[in-house]
Structures are given as C-alpha cells and as structure tokens.
Design a protein around this motif. Sequence first.
Motif, mmCIF file in Angstrom:
data_model
loop_
_atom_site.group_PDB
_atom_site.id
_atom_site.type_symbol
_atom_site.label_atom_id
_atom_site.label_comp_id
_atom_site.label_asym_id
_atom_site.label_seq_id
_atom_site.Cartn_x
_atom_site.Cartn_y
_atom_site.Cartn_z
ATOM 1 N N ASP A 116 0.805 -1.215 0.000
ATOM 2 C CA ASP A 116 0.000 0.000 0.000
ATOM 3 C C ASP A 116 0.845 1.276 0.000
ATOM 4 O O ASP A 116 0.334 2.354 0.280
ATOM 5 C CB ASP A 116 -0.979 0.012 1.172
ATOM 6 N N THR A 117 2.122 1.157 -0.334
ATOM 7 C CA THR A 117 2.938 2.359 -0.503
ATOM 8 C C THR A 117 2.392 3.166 -1.680
ATOM 9 O O THR A 117 2.262 2.644 -2.787
ATOM 10 C CB THR A 117 4.410 1.989 -0.764
ATOM 11 N N LYS A 118 2.076 4.422 -1.426
ATOM 12 C CA LYS A 118 1.436 5.241 -2.452
ATOM 13 C C LYS A 118 2.383 5.558 -3.599
ATOM 14 O O LYS A 118 2.026 5.438 -4.771
ATOM 15 C CB LYS A 118 0.925 6.538 -1.829
ATOM 16 N N VAL A 119 3.590 5.988 -3.286
ATOM 17 C CA VAL A 119 4.591 6.315 -4.309
ATOM 18 C C VAL A 119 5.652 5.225 -4.295
ATOM 19 O O VAL A 119 6.402 5.091 -3.336
ATOM 20 C CB VAL A 119 5.235 7.692 -4.043
ATOM 21 N N LYS A 120 5.710 4.459 -5.351
ATOM 22 C CA LYS A 120 6.654 3.350 -5.439
ATOM 23 C C LYS A 120 7.823 3.751 -6.327
ATOM 24 O O LYS A 120 7.689 3.874 -7.540
ATOM 25 C CB LYS A 120 5.962 2.092 -5.972
ATOM 26 N N ASN A 121 8.978 3.947 -5.715
ATOM 27 C CA ASN A 121 10.182 4.279 -6.461
ATOM 28 C C ASN A 121 11.394 3.824 -5.651
ATOM 29 O O ASN A 121 11.252 3.172 -4.608
ATOM 30 C CB ASN A 121 10.255 5.781 -6.780
ATOM 31 N N PHE A 122 12.594 4.175 -6.128
ATOM 32 C CA PHE A 122 13.806 3.705 -5.463
ATOM 33 C C PHE A 122 13.910 4.204 -4.028
ATOM 34 O O PHE A 122 14.481 3.537 -3.165
ATOM 35 C CB PHE A 122 15.045 4.149 -6.252
ATOM 36 N N VAL A 123 13.348 5.367 -3.757
ATOM 37 C CA VAL A 123 13.421 5.931 -2.406
ATOM 38 C C VAL A 123 12.603 5.096 -1.419
ATOM 39 O O VAL A 123 13.024 4.878 -0.282
ATOM 40 C CB VAL A 123 12.943 7.397 -2.404
#
Length: 216
Positions: free
Chosen positions: A58-65
């Motif tokens: 449920d992570t809203k922004v999925k990126n390397f960070v």
Amino acid sequence: MFAVCCSCRTMFALRLWVLRCSAGSRTAAQYVQGQSPEPRIREYFYYLDHQGQLFLDDTKVKNFVTCFKDKQFLVFFFHRLRSNRSGRYQEDFPYLSLCGRERNFLRCDDRPVVFTHLLPGQSGDPALLSYCGGAEKLAVAFRPEALFMHPISGRVYHPCSEQRGGVGLVRSALAIELSPSFAYDGGAETEQPTHFQWGGQRHRLTNELSERFSSQ
C-alpha cells in the motif's frame, strides 16, 4: 533462533519507516498492514515491481526511495518465499514468506524473481544472475542457452528454482545490456532469437521456458 528473531526485528523496523510513505491498498483485497487475524499472528502485504524492487503493497509512491534496500532483509524475505497455500489471500497475493509468527504476502507485477545483475564467476565457476537486491546471496548460475524472449511482450526470462515459480524475469536494464548478444538465424530481429553469444561460444537457445507461458 537468534538470527530469525533479529531478522524479524529488522523487518519490523524497516516497515515503520516505509509505512510513513503508505496510503491505501493497491489491490481489491481488503487488509490492514500488521493485522492480527488470530492471537500472536501478524500479516503484512508486499508488492514486487518489474525492476525487482520490493515495497509494502500500500505504498502510495513506489520508487527507489521507498523500496526496501536492506540486503539482510531482502535475503531473509526471498529465501523463505513460497507459493501461497495458506488459504488466505491466495488469489491476490500468490506468494508467501514466513518469518516466525509473521505472514508476509507478496504479489508481483510479473514474476516473484527479478534478475537485476549479472555477476562474474569466481575461479572458473559460471557467472551468476543475481535477483531482487540480494547480490551473490540471491543468485542462480547463469545458463545463456536457457534465456527466453517472450514473442509478444519482448521481455526476457531465465530459469530459477521451482520453489519460486521456476521462471524469473530479467529486468529491462539488464535485458538491454544482454540484447546485443542475441542472434537470429533468419537475420530479422522481428523473429525469435535462436542463439546467444556468450563466453566465446554461440549457444543455441533451448526455449525451454516457452512451455511455462503456453497456458497464459
């Protein structure tokens, strides 16, 4: 037992940080991260993208960070990954990694194994395909003849252990690095590759993984 407990504590600490970037489920499945469906049992839900990055589902922004990057955690998680036969969330989360009394459910963009790096072999050993951020701790022997380019998607795959589905995706950046070594008998790159040039040899591709996609 000590190692397992330490790894579980590491997983818990990492989740606390990632949960700050989370909001709302990304699947139709209804759940709450850390829910306890029965005494002393906790359940968590994860997502693996096509680049081999692992996130809380449920992570809203999925990126390397926001992805998990701790090598110890990733090795622990993927070593214990199996098909989900728990009777819970099997349709939405087809894989499960158990950590003591924790159930860690996984869904993925494509496959639960994503090969990210090609590592050189040591002292005459074959090269290794490393997956999901685990470096040499999460790796299989590279079999150039077993590479398979899907005729529709163009994605490249390589065998992995049956325990983790038997087929791993080669992430796009690595597939691009390997692409000049594919050869085509007919000379037209619109056709399926027939050979792969590696280690001074021209390996005929077996296409053994094609059967894994025949029913899809």
